[in-house]
Motif scaffolding. Structure first.
Motif: not given
Length: 236
Positions: A230-235, A185-196, A134-136, A148-149
């Motif tokens: 999320x951890x890898x993107x944040x790092x 199959x489309x799998x939504x990836x999200x956590x407490x911080x929002x949509x990935x 969702x975010x580059x 852009x999906x």
């Protein structure tokens, strides 16, 4: 007077005719309410003949035996199917358990996507995997969808965690850059911080990803991948 008597007689005969008229429901109800009927008339069990599409005319006893054999055969097939499903589920459980350990050992997002791609194409024998963010993010990998999906996400996953089935050709081109003949199959990836974003996994089998399929294993997979990604993107 004669006309009135004739009329009354006709009415009585009509009522008598209606009273003795039998229907399937009446016969069935009578036999259900009187289970001892054939005990009182045992000769009927062997003398009554019913039509069988395979063997012609048979007795009630033969018909009952045939029905019982058919029921046993159907139960055996059902048990065989359940055992096959249980065996497949056991194999999948072992496969996912091994995959989770491999994912936890990944050092960065590239290694994570390498592992997911390999598991999808080699271990699960599926066609391919794509990740839309969702975010580059600064991730260079062949599985990343650069289109852009957002419209696909809003249409398929806004209210759902998964989408199983077929995609429109335009959606296939956006995600996979080619037509997908089977199912996805489309799998939504999200956590407490929002949509990935979402993962898109394709299969050449049009019936492989079915809306009725169980999501227990895939839900655990989704939570783990979301957390690690999320951890890898944040790092970065």
């Amino acid at each position: 007077m004669s006309k009135e008597m004739n009329s009354d007689t006709s009415s009585v005969e009509s009522l008598q005719t209606e009273e003795i008229a039998l229907s399937d429901d009446i016969v069935v109800s009578f036999l259900q309410d009187n289970p001892e009927f054939f005990n009182r008339h045992p000769e009927l069990v062997t003398s009554l003949r019913v039509q069988d599409f395979q063997r012609g005319t048979v007795s009630l006893v033969e018909r009952q035996q045939q029905l019982l054999r058919t029921k046993v055969h159907n139960l055996e097939e059902e048990i065989t199917h359940l055992m096959s499903v249980a065996n497949q589920n056991e194999q999948l459980f072992v496969l996912y358990s091994d995959l989770y350990l491999r994912l936890l050992d990944c050092k960065d997002s590239t290694e994570l996507l390498d592992c997911l791609t390999q598991a999808t194409t080699e271990l699960l024998s599926l066609s391919g995997l794509k990740l839309w963010l969702a975010q580059p993010a600064d991730i260079a990998h062949s599985s990343i969808c650069n289109e852009n999906c957002q419209d696909i996400f809003d249409n398929r996953l806004a209210q759902e965690t998964y989408y199983f089935g077929r995609l429109q050709q335009s959606e296939q081109q956006q995600i996979f850059s080619e037509s997908v003949l089977g199912s996805v199959v489309l799998i939504k990836l999200s956590d407490q911080h929002g949509t990935i974003g979402f993962l898109a996994i394709s299969s050449q089998d049009a019936d492989h990803f079915d809306p009725r399929m169980d999501t227990l294993l895939i839900s655990q997979f989704t939570r783990l991948v979301s957390k690690l990604l999320r951890q890898h993107i944040a790092s970065k």
